[in-house]
Write a protein that holds these residues in place. Sequence first.
Motif: not given
Length: 479
Positions: A36-64
Amino acid sequence: MTALESLPVAVIGAGPVGLAAAAHLIQRGLPVKVYEAGQTVGANVRDWSHVRLFSPWEYNTDTAARALLQSHGWQEPSRKAVPTGSDLYEAYLKPLAETPEMASVIETGAKVTAITRQGADKVLGKGRETKPFVLAVSNGNGTTRRDLARAVIDASGTWTTPNPLGAGGIQAEGEAEHADRIAYRIPDVLGPDRATYEGRTTLVVGAGHSAANVLLDLARLAERSPATSIVWATRGANLMRVYGGGRADQLPARGELGSKLKALVDSERITLVAGFSVVRVKTIGDQVVLEGETADGVREVGPVDRIVVTTGQRPDLNLTRELRLDLDPWLESSKALGPLIDPNLHSCGSVPPHGHRELAHPEPGFYTVGIKSYGRAPTFLMLTGYEQARSVVAAIAGDLATADDIHLVLPETGVCSTGLAPVAAASSGCCGSPAPVNVDVCCVADAAARADGKDGCGCGSADAPNKPSEKVAEPAGCC
């Protein structure tokens, strides 16, 4: 186990899809290393941390990933709740990275700058599949080390390589000189960036969901500060993709996003300039003006104080210059995905099921997953990336039966574009009705059907190579 097989699988990027790939590798007991190039995991996600996704949690987590988290007592958020980027990081990505299994294989602050084969540039063909991958890894301290891997999964995304303001794909004249007036991200205009936009005139360029989020936030700011003014410029004149299907959208938050935006334009709270392709940025007093081409000739938009560029992103191809890749010539996606996701042909919020075979390249053992696999195509759902990661990992493990058992049904927008005109989404069948002969193929199965001399839409016809269970709803008229 050969010496090559004893090496780890390298996963580039510790965002949602990269961590999903790592979770599947861990689940199968395969050695893995995540960079990971950023200093934490999800570095790019944290760059838009204030934005609300339009998909609910059921579409945003992986089974494994869920299984790994649950083995450590993780409590899953409500599957119907709609998270922000901050929620996604704090409630999912961060705890996932902190599990002992993940923490031992993730390296942050590690930027992969190049990938090749040991002792073989891309010209050498003989025996390259027997040579390990070599990753050039920079830790930001001025030195670069070389790591070996048996396979590479590139989930580095496209967030850090935004498209320019210029409509021609390169910077507009004067764009670099006015960089202090331009934002290429999604500014938090209701939070830390408020002082930069409050009481000023802002021009937002772009016609996707990122543009919609910025415009809606600016409209909220204008309610509190009436001196705030908003102008919206789009290259295309058909705004169906961003306005969406309203209540017909299978993701209500996405439908509401478009409906709210359209209402603001209709009420003239946002000034819309459609069909405007930026070619020049220039200064007028202490403000800037954009010059662009329209169907009626050259016109100017402005003056404005700030410009927010939300024209999408593009993949960084320098990373893989020494690998043998097969890319779509204009989207820069995996070539097999091109006909399925080309925005010139269709935009339905869904794509036929695809996995390791569509994501593979002439370079054995290398795969691009996540939004980077889509190249410059503008729409992507995390659920797509999770299924890609699952299939690719199964293929690397040699479990081709599981790798080929693809299940991907995505929520549709309620409207679709064929590149000619908007159409309503069909309720069943991959393509709905037979395709006009002058419309390009809509999927790999359609291409095969055309090659056999058939004139129907291959992936929706009864004699197509797809099985009925593989069909995905698409618009009438061949996607």
